[in-house]
Design a protein around this motif. Structure first.
Motif, PDB file in Angstrom:
ATOM      1  N   ASP A 193       0.971  -1.248   0.300  1.00 55.63           N
ATOM      2  CA  ASP A 193       0.000   0.119  -0.087  1.00 55.63           C
ATOM      3  C   ASP A 193       0.929   1.338  -0.059  1.00 55.63           C
ATOM      4  OD1 ASP A 193      -2.360  -1.311   0.057  1.00 55.63           O
ATOM      5  OD2 ASP A 193      -2.551  -1.376   2.169  1.00 55.63           O
ATOM      6  N   LYS A 194       2.124   0.938   0.488  1.00 53.67           N
ATOM      7  CA  LYS A 194       2.998   2.432   0.643  1.00 53.67           C
ATOM      8  C   LYS A 194       3.912   2.588  -0.808  1.00 53.67           C
ATOM      9  CE  LYS A 194       1.481   3.522   4.635  1.00 53.67           C
ATOM     10  NZ  LYS A 194       2.323   3.309   5.695  1.00 53.67           N
ATOM     11  N   ALA A 195       3.819   1.635  -1.637  1.00 53.42           N
ATOM     12  CA  ALA A 195       4.724   1.488  -2.836  1.00 53.42           C
ATOM     13  C   ALA A 195       4.441   2.531  -3.806  1.00 53.42           C
ATOM     14  CB  ALA A 195       4.614   0.358  -3.363  1.00 53.42           C
ATOM     15  N   ALA A 196       5.428   3.156  -4.359  1.00 53.00           N
ATOM     16  CA  ALA A 196       5.133   4.094  -5.511  1.00 53.00           C
ATOM     17  C   ALA A 196       4.504   3.522  -6.631  1.00 53.00           C
ATOM     18  CB  ALA A 196       6.605   4.848  -5.713  1.00 53.00           C
ATOM     19  N   PRO A 197       3.638   4.131  -7.618  1.00 52.39           N
ATOM     20  CA  PRO A 197       2.894   3.790  -8.522  1.00 52.39           C
ATOM     21  C   PRO A 197       4.151   3.098  -9.741  1.00 52.39           C
ATOM     22  CG  PRO A 197       1.880   5.809  -7.828  1.00 52.39           C
ATOM     23  CD  PRO A 197       3.382   5.622  -7.282  1.00 52.39           C
ATOM     24  N   GLU A 198       5.082   3.574  -9.698  1.00 50.51           N
ATOM     25  CA  GLU A 198       6.019   3.518 -10.537  1.00 50.51           C
ATOM     26  C   GLU A 198       7.092   2.193 -10.257  1.00 50.51           C
ATOM     27  OE1 GLU A 198       7.654   7.155  -8.487  1.00 50.51           O
ATOM     28  OE2 GLU A 198       5.811   6.108  -9.598  1.00 50.51           O
ATOM     29  N   LEU A 199       6.833   1.495  -9.100  1.00 53.88           N
ATOM     30  CA  LEU A 199       7.704   0.730  -8.679  1.00 53.88           C
ATOM     31  C   LEU A 199       7.464  -0.654  -9.526  1.00 53.88           C
ATOM     32  CD1 LEU A 199       9.270  -0.805  -6.333  1.00 53.88           C
ATOM     33  CD2 LEU A 199       7.259  -1.785  -5.529  1.00 53.88           C
ATOM     34  N   PHE A 200       8.707  -1.452  -9.789  1.00 59.95           N
ATOM     35  CA  PHE A 200       8.670  -2.649 -10.313  1.00 59.95           C
ATOM     36  C   PHE A 200       8.929  -3.599  -9.472  1.00 59.95           C
ATOM     37  CE2 PHE A 200      11.537  -5.776 -12.663  1.00 59.95           C
ATOM     38  CZ  PHE A 200      10.322  -6.591 -13.356  1.00 59.95           C
ATOM     39  N   LEU A 201       7.996  -4.520  -9.191  1.00 57.68           N
ATOM     40  CA  LEU A 201       8.067  -5.621  -8.048  1.00 57.68           C
ATOM     41  C   LEU A 201       8.384  -7.177  -9.216  1.00 57.68           C
ATOM     42  CD1 LEU A 201       7.548  -6.368  -5.330  1.00 57.68           C
ATOM     43  CD2 LEU A 201       5.221  -6.320  -5.720  1.00 57.68           C
ATOM     44  N   LEU A 202       9.277  -7.715  -8.682  1.00 53.93           N
ATOM     45  CA  LEU A 202      10.022  -8.922  -9.535  1.00 53.93           C
ATOM     46  C   LEU A 202       9.797  -9.954  -8.419  1.00 53.93           C
ATOM     47  CD1 LEU A 202      10.698 -10.335 -12.030  1.00 53.93           C
ATOM     48  CD2 LEU A 202      13.167  -9.579 -11.321  1.00 53.93           C
ATOM     49  N   GLU A 203       9.215 -11.230  -8.802  1.00 54.60           N
ATOM     50  CA  GLU A 203       9.083 -12.258  -7.824  1.00 54.60           C
ATOM     51  C   GLU A 203       9.930 -13.394  -8.553  1.00 54.60           C
ATOM     52  OE1 GLU A 203       9.101 -14.241  -5.288  1.00 54.60           O
ATOM     53  OE2 GLU A 203       6.735 -13.676  -4.766  1.00 54.60           O
ATOM     54  N   LEU A 204      11.000 -13.746  -7.937  1.00 50.27           N
ATOM     55  CA  LEU A 204      11.898 -14.936  -8.432  1.00 50.27           C
ATOM     56  C   LEU A 204      11.737 -15.974  -7.532  1.00 50.27           C
ATOM     57  CD1 LEU A 204      15.305 -12.938  -9.064  1.00 50.27           C
ATOM     58  CD2 LEU A 204      13.372 -13.394 -10.530  1.00 50.27           C
ATOM     59  N   ALA A 205      10.921 -16.139  -6.533  1.00 51.44           N
ATOM     60  CA  ALA A 205      10.765 -17.145  -5.683  1.00 51.44           C
ATOM     61  C   ALA A 205       9.705 -18.075  -6.134  1.00 51.44           C
ATOM     62  CB  ALA A 205      10.678 -17.023  -4.109  1.00 51.44           C
ATOM     63  N   SER A 206       9.700 -19.395  -5.549  1.00 49.91           N
ATOM     64  CA  SER A 206       8.744 -20.403  -5.725  1.00 49.91           C
ATOM     65  C   SER A 206       7.546 -20.163  -4.598  1.00 49.91           C
ATOM     66  CB  SER A 206       9.231 -21.835  -5.762  1.00 49.91           C
ATOM     67  OG  SER A 206       9.670 -22.051  -4.553  1.00 49.91           O
ATOM     68  N   SER A 207       6.448 -20.751  -4.987  1.00 51.00           N
ATOM     69  CA  SER A 207       5.326 -20.749  -3.962  1.00 51.00           C
ATOM     70  C   SER A 207       5.607 -21.175  -2.714  1.00 51.00           C
ATOM     71  CB  SER A 207       4.165 -21.691  -4.443  1.00 51.00           C
ATOM     72  OG  SER A 207       3.222 -21.881  -3.597  1.00 51.00           O
ATOM     73  N   PRO A 208       5.345 -20.461  -1.631  1.00 55.45           N
ATOM     74  CA  PRO A 208       4.038 -19.577  -1.576  1.00 55.45           C
ATOM     75  C   PRO A 208       4.356 -18.130  -1.879  1.00 55.45           C
ATOM     76  CG  PRO A 208       4.754 -19.771   0.909  1.00 55.45           C
ATOM     77  CD  PRO A 208       5.715 -20.768  -0.301  1.00 55.45           C
ATOM     78  N   TYR A 209       5.469 -17.800  -2.690  1.00 53.21           N
ATOM     79  CA  TYR A 209       6.021 -16.472  -2.837  1.00 53.21           C
ATOM     80  C   TYR A 209       6.051 -15.356  -1.673  1.00 53.21           C
ATOM     81  CZ  TYR A 209       4.134 -18.547  -7.014  1.00 53.21           C
ATOM     82  OH  TYR A 209       3.618 -19.601  -8.058  1.00 53.21           O
ATOM     83  N   GLY A 210       6.957 -14.310  -2.116  1.00 56.03           N
ATOM     84  CA  GLY A 210       7.330 -13.531  -1.078  1.00 56.03           C
ATOM     85  C   GLY A 210       6.139 -12.188  -1.037  1.00 56.03           C
ATOM     86  N   PHE A 211       5.237 -12.184  -1.764  1.00 57.06           N
ATOM     87  CA  PHE A 211       4.380 -10.970  -1.821  1.00 57.06           C
ATOM     88  C   PHE A 211       2.730 -11.695  -2.550  1.00 57.06           C
ATOM     89  CE2 PHE A 211       7.068 -10.279  -5.202  1.00 57.06           C
ATOM     90  CZ  PHE A 211       6.286  -9.953  -6.406  1.00 57.06           C
ATOM     91  N   ASP A 212       1.761 -10.832  -2.436  1.00 53.60           N
ATOM     92  CA  ASP A 212       0.671 -11.289  -3.185  1.00 53.60           C
ATOM     93  C   ASP A 212       0.714 -10.388  -4.472  1.00 53.60           C
ATOM     94  OD1 ASP A 212      -1.992 -11.407  -4.185  1.00 53.60           O
ATOM     95  OD2 ASP A 212      -2.945 -11.202  -2.216  1.00 53.60           O
ATOM     96  N   ALA A 213       0.884 -11.237  -5.692  1.00 54.51           N
ATOM     97  CA  ALA A 213       0.971 -10.453  -6.941  1.00 54.51           C
ATOM     98  C   ALA A 213      -0.149 -10.005  -7.496  1.00 54.51           C
ATOM     99  CB  ALA A 213       1.761 -11.273  -8.063  1.00 54.51           C
ATOM    100  N   GLU A 214      -1.315 -10.502  -7.217  1.00 54.45           N
ATOM    101  CA  GLU A 214      -2.400 -10.091  -7.574  1.00 54.45           C
ATOM    102  C   GLU A 214      -2.917  -8.776  -6.785  1.00 54.45           C
ATOM    103  OE1 GLU A 214      -1.977 -13.318  -6.639  1.00 54.45           O
ATOM    104  OE2 GLU A 214      -2.096 -14.113  -8.988  1.00 54.45           O
ATOM    105  N   TYR A 215      -2.507  -8.668  -5.561  1.00 54.50           N
ATOM    106  CA  TYR A 215      -2.967  -7.553  -4.807  1.00 54.50           C
ATOM    107  C   TYR A 215      -2.092  -6.385  -5.221  1.00 54.50           C
ATOM    108  CZ  TYR A 215      -3.664  -4.320  -1.047  1.00 54.50           C
ATOM    109  OH  TYR A 215      -4.108  -3.318  -0.240  1.00 54.50           O
ATOM    110  N   ALA A 216      -0.878  -6.760  -5.625  1.00 53.45           N
ATOM    111  CA  ALA A 216       0.091  -5.495  -6.197  1.00 53.45           C
ATOM    112  C   ALA A 216      -0.296  -5.053  -7.614  1.00 53.45           C
ATOM    113  CB  ALA A 216       1.575  -6.112  -6.141  1.00 53.45           C
TER     114      ALA A 216
END
Length: 255
Positions: A193-216
């Motif tokens: 919720d505090k991220a800037a709109p232009e942030l690039f968020l990259l997931e390299l880990a496997s399930s259960p992942y480090g963040f909720d990609a759909e919410y992001a």
């Protein structure tokens, strides 16, 4: 020795070619076999797909994959199948991490809007991939912040700015990119919720992942999951690494 390979992506096609170079007779797996076989599948094949495959293999077969979950080995044993995890070979893990880090670097460059020397990047986790990626980014001039808990990882990260996960919520607004390498939820939705709109968020880990990609994505963040990155970025190298690991594992198992 005959080895069947599930050649469903470029890495696996290259792995089959490399196994032939190691002296094995290699056949493409068509989805069925009337006798016990040795079968190599993609390390990225999820456990649920491995369970389905185990149901179709004849007792006495050998299945070589890349999942470490205990229930995969247990399910295989219940069906009289030997399961070998190819990615536990340390040499494979290191070389595969290099391919993953290089692929991640190309995605970061493509998805950020500044030169690296002006870019501030956070890496969550400091294992093999995190260390290699941080080094590449640092050499290109990026300002790298490392979020880690393990005291050994923190010790290795001495030349970067070391941060606590408790700082993420207040710090995330200052990052151009956040790269997660931890296969557990280390970035919660309050942080996103505090991220800037232009942030690039990259997931390299496997399930259960480090963040909720759909919410992001709903928040408008440029988010990308990149599982099996070596397959897409460097399939020839990744296939050769896998073949080398399979050869070593089979030699040990059959000794």
């Amino acid at each position: 020795m005959v080895i069947y390979v599930e050649t469903n992506d470029e890495r696996m096609k290259c792995a089959a070619k490399s196994l032939e170079g190691c002296g094995y007779e290699v056949k493409s797996y068509s989805g069925a076999a009337d006798e016990p076989i040795t079968l190599v599948v993609s390390p990225a094949k999820p456990p649920e797909k491995l369970f389905e495959l185990i149901e179709t293999l004849k007792s006495g077969s050998t299945l070589i994959g890349g999942q470490s979950r205990a229930d995969v080995s247990e399910r295989a044993a219940e069906h009289g199948i030997r399961y070998i995890n190819a990615v536990t070979d340390e040499a494979f893990a290191v070389k595969n991490a290099v391919a993953t880090a290089e692929g991640a670097l190309s995605l970061i460059i493509k998805n950020t809007k500044k030169v690296m020397a002006e870019t501030v990047i956070a890496v969550t986790g400091f294992g093999r991939i995190g260390r290699l990626l941080a080094q590449m980014l640092h050499q290109l001039g990026a300002r790298v912040h490392i979020f880690a808990r393990n005291p050994v990882d923190i010790a290795y990260a001495y030349k970067y700015r070391i941060r606590s996960y408790s700082e993420l919520e207040t710090a995330i607004g200052g990052f151009d990119a956040v790269i997660n390498t931890v296969p557990s939820r280390v970035i919660d939705n309050a942080v996103l919720d505090k991220a800037a709109p232009e942030l690039f968020l990259l997931e390299l880990a496997s399930s259960p992942y480090g963040f909720d990609a759909e919410y992001a994505a709903e928040r408008g963040i440029n988010v990308l999951r990149a599982p099996g990155l070596p397959t897409h970025y460097a399939p020839e190298s990744a296939g050769r690494y896998l073949a080398e690991s399979v050869k070593i594992k089979l030699e040990v198992e059959n000794a």
